[in-house]
Design an enzyme around this catalytic site. Structure first.
Site, short mmCIF file in Angstrom:
data_model
loop_
_atom_site.label_atom_id
_atom_site.label_comp_id
_atom_site.label_asym_id
_atom_site.label_seq_id
_atom_site.Cartn_x
_atom_site.Cartn_y
_atom_site.Cartn_z
N GLU A 106 -53.05 40.56 43.39
CA GLU A 106 -53.05 39.88 44.69
C GLU A 106 -52.75 38.40 44.50
OE1 GLU A 106 -53.18 40.18 47.80
OE2 GLU A 106 -54.44 41.83 48.48
N ASP A 107 -52.15 37.79 45.51
CA ASP A 107 -51.97 36.34 45.49
C ASP A 107 -53.29 35.64 45.82
OD1 ASP A 107 -52.03 37.27 48.14
OD2 ASP A 107 -50.31 36.08 48.81
N ASP A 110 -58.92 36.51 50.80
CA ASP A 110 -59.45 35.66 51.87
C ASP A 110 -60.65 36.39 52.48
OD1 ASP A 110 -59.85 34.02 54.03
OD2 ASP A 110 -57.80 34.10 54.77
N LYS A 138 -60.70 32.65 48.07
CA LYS A 138 -61.42 31.74 48.97
C LYS A 138 -62.84 32.26 49.07
CE LYS A 138 -57.56 30.44 51.97
NZ LYS A 138 -56.97 30.62 53.32
N PHE A 159 -56.17 26.54 54.54
CA PHE A 159 -54.87 27.22 54.49
C PHE A 159 -54.01 26.61 53.38
CE2 PHE A 159 -50.52 28.15 55.80
CZ PHE A 159 -50.63 29.53 55.91
N ARG A 172 -42.67 29.98 50.13
CA ARG A 172 -43.12 30.82 49.01
C ARG A 172 -42.53 30.32 47.70
NH1 ARG A 172 -45.49 35.51 51.23
NH2 ARG A 172 -44.57 36.25 53.15
P1 IMP Z 1 -57.50 39.18 53.31
O1 IMP Z 1 -57.26 40.63 53.61
O2 IMP Z 1 -58.11 38.45 54.47
O3 IMP Z 1 -58.27 38.97 52.03
O4 IMP Z 1 -56.08 38.51 53.23
C1 IMP Z 1 -55.34 38.43 52.11
C2 IMP Z 1 -53.88 38.13 52.44
O5 IMP Z 1 -53.75 37.15 53.49
C3 IMP Z 1 -53.25 37.52 51.23
O6 IMP Z 1 -52.70 38.49 50.37
C4 IMP Z 1 -52.24 36.55 51.81
O7 IMP Z 1 -50.98 37.20 51.98
C5 IMP Z 1 -52.78 36.15 53.16
N1 IMP Z 1 -53.44 34.82 53.11
C6 IMP Z 1 -54.78 34.57 53.06
N2 IMP Z 1 -55.05 33.25 53.02
C7 IMP Z 1 -53.82 32.64 53.03
C8 IMP Z 1 -53.42 31.24 52.98
O8 IMP Z 1 -54.22 30.28 52.92
N3 IMP Z 1 -52.08 31.00 53.00
C9 IMP Z 1 -51.13 32.00 53.07
N4 IMP Z 1 -51.47 33.31 53.10
C10 IMP Z 1 -52.80 33.63 53.09
MG MG Z 2 -48.89 36.04 53.88
#
Ligand code: IMP
Ligand code: MG
Length: 186
Positions: A106-107, A110, A138, A159, A172
């Site tokens: 994963e990148d 969140d 995060k 963000f 990106r």
């Molecule tokens: P989660 O399911 O809420 O954990 O979201 C994860 C996904 O949301 C990541 O794989 C990102 O693609 C996107 N994401 C979450 N935070 C950010 C951010 O600060 N900038 C850009 N993309 C984000």
């Molecule tokens: Mg995204």
């Protein structure tokens, strides 16, 4: 390239959070740890598109073990900057994960909803093992309990863009990571 401390995107100011050398050093450490943990195994790395493609390509090139790769694409954000909570599968796995050692790449984690969704889905395919690696977490933000096995950096709840992460699909291709200045945006 991308040495500016402050950049402006879509009327928001972003400040440098992680520079390229810091990214590369940490990724080398993660790759060393994974190579050690998977010594004599051939894990399959599953990259979560789009965000993880740059991190994954740098990570696997630092490994000293054999590996395979696959990609899936899910969407939880659309083009908004706040997670909708709804996960949609856009591109499913191509590989058969049965009895494989799977490492999901994963990148950023969140809310943790994407990881939770993927964990359930992968476990239903009966792999030998599943672990998660995320370049960024995060920490204050996770709304679901989860375990990320390998974490690059823990970052504040702001963000961020660059190194695979987008703002409305742009930026990106920055080779560093910037965080939005001031308060969160939504
Ligand atoms: P989660 O399911 O809420 O954990 O979201 C994860 C996904 O949301 C990541 O794989 C990102 O693609 C996107 N994401 C979450 N935070 C950010 C951010 O600060 N900038 C850009 N993309 C984000
Ligand atoms: Mg995204």
């Amino acid at each position: 390239m991308n040495k500016e401390q402050i950049i402006r995107v879509d009327n928001h100011e972003f400040e440098l959070l992680i520079n390229h050398a810091q990214l590369m050093n940490r990724i080398r450490e993660l790759a060393d740890q994974i190579s050690e943990d998977y010594h004599s195994k051939v894990p399959i790395f599953v990259g979560v598109l789009n965000g993880a493609f740059i991190f994954m390509s740098d990570l696997i090139r630092e490994l000293s073990i054999e590996c395979e790769v696959d990609f899936i694409k899910i969407s939880s954000y659309a083009d908004k900057r706040v997670s909708s909570g709804q996960i949609t599968m856009i591109k499913d796995f191509s590989a058969d994960l049965y009895n494989r050692d799977v490492i999901v790449v994963e990148d950023i984690v969140d809310s943790g909803r994407s990881v939770q969704y993927l964990q359930k889905r992968i476990e239903s395919m009966k792999p030998a093992s599943v672990k998660f690696v995320s370049l960024l977490v995060k920490k204050e933000c996770a709304v679901v309990p989860l375990k990320i096995d390998y974490i690059g950096f823990e970052i504040p709840n702001k963000f961020i863009i660059g190194y695979g992460l987008d703002i409305a699909q742009k930026k990106r291709n920055l080779n560093v990571i910037y965080q939005i200045k001031g308060k969160e945006i939504s």
